[in-house]
Design an enzyme around this catalytic site. Structure first.
Site, PDB file in Angstrom:
ATOM      1  N   GLU A 231       0.869  -1.171   0.000  1.00 34.73           N
ATOM      2  CA  GLU A 231       0.000   0.000   0.000  1.00 34.73           C
ATOM      3  C   GLU A 231       0.904   1.217   0.000  1.00 34.73           C
ATOM      4  O   GLU A 231       1.590   1.496   0.988  1.00 34.73           O
ATOM      5  CB  GLU A 231      -0.927   0.039   1.211  1.00 34.73           C
ATOM      6  CG  GLU A 231      -1.905   1.200   1.120  1.00 34.73           C
ATOM      7  CD  GLU A 231      -2.605   1.522   2.418  1.00 34.73           C
ATOM      8  OE1 GLU A 231      -2.828   2.733   2.665  1.00 34.73           O
ATOM      9  OE2 GLU A 231      -2.904   0.595   3.176  1.00 34.73           O
ATOM     10  N   CYS A 265      -2.746   8.356   3.793  1.00 39.76           N
ATOM     11  CA  CYS A 265      -2.582   7.871   2.426  1.00 39.76           C
ATOM     12  C   CYS A 265      -3.853   8.066   1.616  1.00 39.76           C
ATOM     13  O   CYS A 265      -3.801   8.218   0.393  1.00 39.76           O
ATOM     14  CB  CYS A 265      -2.171   6.402   2.428  1.00 39.76           C
ATOM     15  SG  CYS A 265      -3.327   5.314   3.297  1.00 39.76           S
TER      16      CYS A 265
END
Length: 463
Positions: A231, A265
């Site tokens: 990720e 994020c």
């Protein structure tokens, strides 16, 4: 010579944690222990694994106040919000425990006379989880708890900014009775981490962090055919349609842009607003952001804490300055946030208008309290701009027309599309990204597929 890590608090620049880094021998010992422990752990029935995990979550939750304080000091989350991460950890771990037995059950095929056929989900082995500092518990839980429930052993390497998070998670599982060696933490530097990844006894790597970090992980894995989940970065976009509830869109999008000082994020970093509601959206956004209180994270009145370190603040200031030099207009007066000083980790929130994709602020990940707002005249223009990015983690649409929003969502290149919300992870849904936002999947029943391998059983029954 013994190597150390130091965690410097963004609150006041003091050293909050200091630890010795693991030696090569200690890393070797931990890996050996994990390999042997996993051989036994995989034989433990899923129901028993779930019971231990639930007990660990209860223990972890009971430490909420202390964990929140540590979190605030290590990475700068305002104390008024810090406990929310502990609650999020509990929510995600509990959901993955709830679905573990069903998700990990054998896949039964239709009956075929004279045969018994099924597919079993087998654990991969030892998983190395490399977790970041910005949401240190919420990112780690995504990989750690499902990996354990699937029958894997886990080695957790946390960011040097949040080492206590790894220690606390392991301690909770130890107290819950998890067999020794199944879950361990290692404080390591980058070089030793790369060496560990190259070990043939490691079966899986889960990494959350920057694109550059992901590239290093892939280089370390080269030739290993290693299972991995990455990720990585994001430049997540929101589109406010002409039919949006403007007040709701403002409150939601600004929170998505500035919560955790923009260090998420999946935080909103660019917003496209239809002409018809642009002026109202901008006016209300400026008014809301001017209500934020920039201050020390340990002050209960603070709503916007410092970014993680002065170097990060300097990077964001540089992005803003470049955009302004290219014609962007800052809408927030930094003088209204007096703690904002060059060289410090304290940074005023900023809204930039008159922006375009020729500016770094609209294409390069900022990871801070700044958002660009760009006017658009149609759905088509908005979708084209949203997809004009090397990233693809999440995107948000604000609209009261669900059917049209669904049609637009199908055209957006991201792992998740939100309607009338943003910056949220539902553990029942697959968490994944496309393009430079990574690969693989965590959470949901789909997440278990990435932590196991299929093994087929084809038995012919003799008469």
């Amino acid at each position: 010579m013994t190597k150390h890590l130091q965690t410097v608090s963004p609150i006041d620049g003091s050293v909050y944690v200091e630890r010795e880094l693991a030696t090569a021998e200690e890393i070797h010992t931990a890996l050996n222990l994990a390999v042997s422990a996993q051989r036994r752990w995989r034989r433990v029935p899923v129901a028993e694994r779930v019971a231990i995990a639930r007990q660990a979550v209860d223990i972890f939750s009971s430490w909420e106040t202390d964990l929140a304080t540590e979190l605030s000091w290590m990475m700068g989350r305002p104390i008024r919000f810090a406990a929310g991460e502990i609650k999020g950890f509990v929510e995600r771990a509990t959901y993955m425990a709830d679905i573990a037995e069903q998700s990990l059950a054998d896949i039964q095929l239709p009956e075929k006379p004279g045969f018994r056929r099924f597919i079993r989900r087998e654990p991969l082995g030892v998983s190395l989880v490399i977790a970041p500092w910005n949401f240190p518990y919420l990112t780690a839980v995504n990989a750690v708890v499902p990996a354990l429930l699937a029958g894997n052993a886990v080695l957790l390497k946390h960011s040097a900014q949040t080492p206590l998070c790894a220690e606390r998670m392991v301690a909770a599982f130890d107290q819950a009775g998890l067999p020794r060696g199944v879950f361990q933490f290692l404080h390591m530097d980058h070089d030793d981490t790369e060496v560990l990844i190259q070990s043939p006894r490691l079966a899986h790597v889960a990494f959350t962090g920057s694109v550059g970090g992901g590239e290093k992980i892939e280089r370390a894995m080269a030739g290993r055919f290693l299972s991995s989940g990455l990720e990585l970065g994001g430049k997540d976009a929101a589109y406010v349609r002409a039919d949006a509830d403007v007040k709701h869109a403002v409150e939601t999008a600004m929170d998505g842009a500035f919560f955790n000082s923009g260090q998420s994020c999946c935080g909103i970093e660019r917003i496209y607003v239809h002409d018809d509601v642009y002026d109202a959206f901008l006016e209300q956004s400026i008014a809301l952001v001017n209500q934020y209180r920039l201050g020390r994270s340990d002050d209960p009145e603070t709503t916007l804490g410092p970014v993680v370190r002065p170097e990060s603040a300097a990077f964001i200031r540089n992005q803003i300055a470049d955009a302004v030099a290219q014609g962007a207009t800052p809408q927030i007066d930094e003088a209204d946030f007096p703690l904002d000083e060059a060289g410090s980790a304290y940074l005023a929130p900023q809204i930039l208008t008159e922006v375009n994709h020729g500016m770094r602020i609209m294409t390069e990940e900022s990871f801070g309290p700044v958002v660009g707002i760009q006017r658009v005249s149609s759905d088509e223009e908005a979708i084209a701009l949203m997809n004009d990015s090397e990233y693809g983690l999440t995107a948000a649409i604000f609209s009261q027309d669900v059917d049209t929003a669904l049609a637009l969502a199908d055209q957006i290149d991201t792992g998740t599309v939100f309607l009338n919300r943003c910056d949220y992870l539902d553990p029942a849904l697959a968490w994944t990204g496309v393009k430079n936002s990574g690969r693989g999947c965590t959470l949901s029943s789909v997440g278990y597929e990435h932590l196991t391998r299929p093994k087929s059983f084809h038995f012919k029954i003799l008469p």
